[in-house]
Design a protein around this motif. Structure first.
Motif, short mmCIF file in Angstrom:
data_model
loop_
_atom_site.label_atom_id
_atom_site.label_comp_id
_atom_site.label_asym_id
_atom_site.label_seq_id
_atom_site.Cartn_x
_atom_site.Cartn_y
_atom_site.Cartn_z
N GLY A 24 0.85 -1.05 -0.10
CA GLY A 24 0.03 -0.03 0.00
C GLY A 24 0.82 1.28 -0.02
N ASN A 25 -0.09 2.38 -0.04
CA ASN A 25 0.93 3.67 0.23
C ASN A 25 0.39 4.35 1.27
OD1 ASN A 25 2.37 3.83 -2.33
ND2 ASN A 25 0.46 3.41 -3.30
N PHE A 26 1.24 5.10 2.04
CA PHE A 26 0.77 5.74 3.39
C PHE A 26 0.86 7.41 3.12
CE2 PHE A 26 1.42 7.84 7.38
CZ PHE A 26 0.39 7.36 8.16
N LEU A 27 0.13 8.12 3.12
CA LEU A 27 0.52 9.45 3.06
C LEU A 27 -0.11 10.43 4.37
CD1 LEU A 27 0.67 12.37 1.17
CD2 LEU A 27 -1.57 12.06 0.83
N LEU A 28 0.68 11.18 4.80
CA LEU A 28 0.27 11.99 6.02
C LEU A 28 0.19 13.41 5.47
CD1 LEU A 28 0.13 12.55 9.12
CD2 LEU A 28 2.46 12.94 9.22
N LEU A 29 -0.94 13.90 5.67
CA LEU A 29 -1.40 15.49 5.04
C LEU A 29 -1.19 16.06 6.39
CD1 LEU A 29 -2.45 16.92 2.88
CD2 LEU A 29 -4.96 16.40 3.58
N PHE A 30 -0.06 16.97 6.37
CA PHE A 30 0.00 17.76 7.47
C PHE A 30 -0.33 19.21 7.41
CE2 PHE A 30 3.80 20.01 9.65
CZ PHE A 30 3.29 19.90 11.03
N TRP A 31 -1.34 19.59 8.37
CA TRP A 31 -2.02 21.02 8.22
C TRP A 31 -0.83 21.86 9.27
CZ3 TRP A 31 -6.21 23.28 6.45
CH2 TRP A 31 -7.20 22.26 5.79
N ASP A 32 0.28 22.28 8.41
CA ASP A 32 1.40 22.60 8.87
C ASP A 32 1.43 24.06 9.45
OD1 ASP A 32 1.39 23.23 6.07
OD2 ASP A 32 3.43 23.80 6.07
N LYS A 33 0.53 24.86 8.82
CA LYS A 33 0.56 26.56 9.26
C LYS A 33 -0.98 26.84 9.41
CE LYS A 33 4.48 27.64 6.48
NZ LYS A 33 5.02 28.33 5.54
N TYR A 34 -1.71 25.75 9.98
CA TYR A 34 -3.08 25.88 10.21
C TYR A 34 -3.44 27.03 11.50
CZ TYR A 34 -7.79 24.41 11.70
OH TYR A 34 -9.11 24.59 11.94
N ASN A 35 -4.50 27.78 11.10
CA ASN A 35 -4.92 28.62 11.90
C ASN A 35 -4.05 29.24 12.67
OD1 ASN A 35 -7.41 29.61 13.37
ND2 ASN A 35 -7.69 28.10 14.65
N PHE A 36 -3.18 30.18 12.42
CA PHE A 36 -1.95 30.79 12.86
C PHE A 36 -2.89 32.10 13.68
CE2 PHE A 36 1.65 29.17 10.64
CZ PHE A 36 2.15 28.50 11.98
N SER A 37 -3.03 32.17 14.94
CA SER A 37 -3.75 33.18 15.73
C SER A 37 -3.00 33.28 16.94
CB SER A 37 -4.90 33.36 15.49
OG SER A 37 -5.58 32.23 16.47
N ALA A 38 -3.55 34.10 17.88
CA ALA A 38 -2.93 34.29 19.20
C ALA A 38 -3.64 33.25 20.10
CB ALA A 38 -3.14 35.55 19.68
N ASN A 39 -4.97 32.95 19.35
CA ASN A 39 -5.74 31.87 19.94
C ASN A 39 -5.26 30.22 19.83
OD1 ASN A 39 -7.04 33.73 21.56
ND2 ASN A 39 -8.36 34.05 20.07
N ASP A 40 -4.41 30.31 18.96
CA ASP A 40 -4.00 28.78 18.28
C ASP A 40 -3.51 28.10 19.38
OD1 ASP A 40 -3.50 26.55 16.96
OD2 ASP A 40 -2.33 27.71 15.37
N PRO A 41 -4.12 27.12 20.05
CA PRO A 41 -3.55 26.13 20.94
C PRO A 41 -2.45 25.39 20.31
CG PRO A 41 -5.58 25.25 20.48
CD PRO A 41 -5.33 26.49 19.60
N ASN A 42 -2.19 25.25 19.14
CA ASN A 42 -1.10 24.68 18.54
C ASN A 42 0.17 25.28 18.44
OD1 ASN A 42 -2.68 22.24 17.91
ND2 ASN A 42 -3.53 23.36 16.01
N MET A 43 0.12 26.52 18.69
CA MET A 43 1.48 27.37 18.65
C MET A 43 2.30 26.96 19.94
SD MET A 43 1.19 29.21 16.25
CE MET A 43 2.53 30.38 16.61
N TYR A 44 1.69 26.51 20.79
CA TYR A 44 2.83 25.94 22.00
C TYR A 44 3.53 24.80 21.62
CZ TYR A 44 4.10 24.06 26.35
OH TYR A 44 5.00 23.78 27.69
N TYR A 45 3.24 24.15 20.69
CA TYR A 45 3.81 22.96 20.31
C TYR A 45 4.24 22.91 18.90
CZ TYR A 45 -0.88 20.76 20.00
OH TYR A 45 -1.99 20.40 19.44
N ARG A 46 4.16 23.98 18.05
CA ARG A 46 4.31 23.76 16.62
C ARG A 46 5.94 23.43 16.35
NH1 ARG A 46 0.94 23.95 12.96
NH2 ARG A 46 -0.30 25.39 14.08
N GLN A 47 6.75 23.98 17.03
CA GLN A 47 8.09 23.59 16.72
C GLN A 47 8.39 22.07 16.83
OE1 GLN A 47 10.50 25.20 15.08
NE2 GLN A 47 11.41 23.10 14.87
N LYS A 48 7.56 21.46 17.94
CA LYS A 48 7.71 20.01 18.16
C LYS A 48 7.11 19.23 17.01
CE LYS A 48 8.66 16.21 20.59
NZ LYS A 48 9.85 15.67 20.87
#
Length: 126
Positions: free
Chosen positions: A45-69
């Motif tokens: 088979g084939n495996f693909l990871l679709l990565f929302w790498d820059k999704y929803n950048f804002s001051a309220n984005d909880p992902n900003m805390y661990y974006r670099q990780k």
């Protein structure tokens, strides 16, 4: 006024939850994705990871805390030959036409754009 206060409390809780994700949990997730990719290849088979790498950048984005990780883990997966496509390579993540107004989640236009890209650029035939 109530909606504003409720939104502030919810945003604070989401950010606090994001901060409680341990390094071990990231490592587990990384191993799961790597194993899924390896298993897919072994079974033809084939495996693909679709990565929302820059999704929803804002001051309220909880992902900003661990974006670099997330970026670091993605780099490790690439080195392990995991096929990763960044959403920012498919659409302009700053264009509001791809998001639900006042919500920030991707809308049908975003998913349609991504689906068309994948259908055009990926060849998974055997």
């Amino acid at each position: 006024c109530f909606t504003f206060i409720k939104d502030m409390v919810i945003n604070l809780e989401i950010k606090e939850r994001a901060k409680r994700v341990s390094a071990e949990e990231y490592e587990k997730a990384y191993l799961v994705v790597r194993k899924m990719s390896q298993y897919s290849k072994v079974t033809g088979g084939n495996f693909l990871l679709l990565f929302w790498d820059k999704y929803n950048f804002s001051a309220n984005d909880p992902n900003m805390y661990y974006r670099q990780k997330l970026e670091d883990e993605t780099d490790k997966l690439r080195k392990d030959s995991v096929n990763i496509i960044r959403v920012s390579d498919i659409l302009d993540i700053n264009d509001p036409k791809y998001y639900i107004p006042s919500d920030g989640h991707p809308n049908a236009v975003a998913y349609d754009t991504i689906a068309k890209y994948l259908a055009k650029h990926l060849n998974f035939s055997h």
